[in-house]
Enzyme design. Structure first.
Site, PDB file in Angstrom:
ATOM      1  N   SER A 165       0.868  -1.154  -0.127  1.00 57.29           N
ATOM      2  CA  SER A 165       0.187   0.010  -0.111  1.00 57.29           C
ATOM      3  C   SER A 165       0.941   1.257  -0.084  1.00 57.29           C
ATOM      4  CB  SER A 165      -0.951   0.003   1.276  1.00 57.29           C
ATOM      5  OG  SER A 165      -1.546   1.466   1.502  1.00 57.29           O
ATOM      6  N   HIS A 174      -1.330  -1.142  -4.246  1.00 57.10           N
ATOM      7  CA  HIS A 174      -2.500  -0.906  -3.598  1.00 57.10           C
ATOM      8  C   HIS A 174      -2.592   0.711  -3.307  1.00 57.10           C
ATOM      9  CE1 HIS A 174      -6.236  -2.184  -1.162  1.00 57.10           C
ATOM     10  NE2 HIS A 174      -5.630  -1.008  -0.276  1.00 57.10           N
ATOM     11  N   ASP A 188      -4.848   3.567  -1.884  1.00 60.53           N
ATOM     12  CA  ASP A 188      -5.758   3.940  -1.102  1.00 60.53           C
ATOM     13  C   ASP A 188      -6.280   5.250  -1.176  1.00 60.53           C
ATOM     14  OD1 ASP A 188      -6.114   1.625   0.842  1.00 60.53           O
ATOM     15  OD2 ASP A 188      -3.969   2.151   1.403  1.00 60.53           O
ATOM     16  N   MET A 223      -9.064   7.993   0.236  1.00 62.41           N
ATOM     17  CA  MET A 223      -9.985   8.489   1.220  1.00 62.41           C
ATOM     18  C   MET A 223     -10.567   9.823   1.085  1.00 62.41           C
ATOM     19  SD  MET A 223      -7.551   7.566   4.550  1.00 62.41           S
ATOM     20  CE  MET A 223      -6.737   5.775   4.125  1.00 62.41           C
ATOM     21  N   HIS A 247      -8.464   1.042  -3.911  1.00 60.37           N
ATOM     22  CA  HIS A 247      -9.229   0.878  -2.697  1.00 60.37           C
ATOM     23  C   HIS A 247     -10.063   2.325  -2.357  1.00 60.37           C
ATOM     24  CE1 HIS A 247      -9.471  -0.159   1.699  1.00 60.37           C
ATOM     25  NE2 HIS A 247     -10.767  -0.068   1.253  1.00 60.37           N
ATOM     26  N   MET A 280     -12.273   4.313  -0.509  1.00 61.10           N
ATOM     27  CA  MET A 280     -12.815   4.732   1.097  1.00 61.10           C
ATOM     28  C   MET A 280     -13.593   5.865   0.740  1.00 61.10           C
ATOM     29  SD  MET A 280      -9.681   3.318   3.188  1.00 61.10           S
ATOM     30  CE  MET A 280      -8.496   3.415   1.924  1.00 61.10           C
ATOM     31  N   MET A 301     -11.159  -5.748   5.372  1.00 63.72           N
ATOM     32  CA  MET A 301     -10.784  -5.066   6.136  1.00 63.72           C
ATOM     33  C   MET A 301     -10.240  -5.691   7.335  1.00 63.72           C
ATOM     34  SD  MET A 301      -9.837  -2.399   4.408  1.00 63.72           S
ATOM     35  CE  MET A 301      -8.997  -1.843   5.598  1.00 63.72           C
ATOM     36  N   ASP A 338      -6.608  -6.405   4.160  1.00 62.89           N
ATOM     37  CA  ASP A 338      -5.812  -5.232   4.343  1.00 62.89           C
ATOM     38  C   ASP A 338      -5.725  -4.625   5.518  1.00 62.89           C
ATOM     39  OD1 ASP A 338      -4.898  -2.587   3.674  1.00 62.89           O
ATOM     40  OD2 ASP A 338      -6.622  -2.003   2.467  1.00 62.89           O
TER      41      ASP A 338
END
Ligand code: DX5
Ligand code: ZN
Length: 217
Positions: A7, A32, A34, A36, A65, A67, A138, A176
């Site tokens: 990540s 990966h 992320d 957010m 991913h 979020m 998660m 994750d």
């Protein structure tokens, strides 16, 4: 074959291209990424412009991913920015809109996945089992790197592996949060085949050794 997905949340983001090249040489399988929004999770990270820039400097598989609340608004943009797989949280919208988001990603020719927060039961994945290439469990509360692996999630992994049998056996099962050489074998033993690791890879000076240590654990 177990896949490693470092990540980049834990990478030196001022040197992202070099960091990704480093993990490619070290034998990582996916990157990966992320995203957010400060609403779905209490933190902000990176988004479309960073993904677009990263796509230009690597041919590695980009596992995005999301979020974010109501991901249907953005999935098409993440596909266009260069994601290879876009992953949406089942808690982020209605079942109908999550299904639409998955169909939109697939129509763009990309892989799609769903993610479950620690408090979300395995059954929440049921409406999407045939539609996805990957399910992400998660193993920490999403929002921050560097937290401890939640042992209680092993049972959820086993349930999901069971639910996929016969329905979509090729579906990948990713974990994750808190993955280390100590927790990786537990997740794999419970059915995971893709391991996300932030601190345990980018937090180490020798990434090849870090990846080897997780893979051979
Ligand atoms: C947390 C992110 C993770 C995070 C994992 O919300 O989804 O991908 O980077 O970090 P570690 O491996 O340090 O727990
Ligand atoms: Zn993640």
């Amino acid at each position: 074959m177990i896949k490693l997905a470092p990540s980049i949340l834990a990478a030196d983001l001022a040197h992202l291209a070099d960091e990704v090249e480093d993990i490619r040489r070290a034998g990582a399988d996916y990157v990966h990424f992320d995203v957010m929004d400060g609403v779905f999770v209490p933190n902000l990270s990176m988004g479309l412009p960073v993904l677009k820039s990263l796509r230009k400097c690597t041919d590695m598989f980009l596992d995005v991913h999301l979020m974010i609340e109501k991901p249907l608004r953005y999935v098409e943009h993440f596909c266009d920015a260069g994601a290879d797989l876009v992953n949406v949280h089942v808690e982020a919208d209605s079942v109908e809109n999550i299904r639409l988001a998955l169909e939109t990603i697939r129509a763009k020719g990309k892989k799609c996945g769903i993610t479950l927060k620690p408090g979300t039961p395995a059954e929440a994945a049921a409406p999407f089992l045939k539609l996805v290439d990957l399910i992400l469990v998660m193993t920490v509360e999403p929002g921050f790197g560097g937290q401890s692996f939640m042992m209680g999630m092993l049972e959820k992994l086993r349930s999901l592996r069971g639910m996929l049998e016969g329905v979509n056996p090729a579906c990948e099962l990713e974990v994750d949060g808190g993955i280390t050489p100590q927790t990786a074998p537990l997740a794999v033993g419970a059915g995971a085949n893709v391991l996300v690791a932030g601190s345990a890879v980018f937090g180490k000076a020798d990434r090849a050794k870090a990846i080897r240590d997780i893979r051979n654990s």
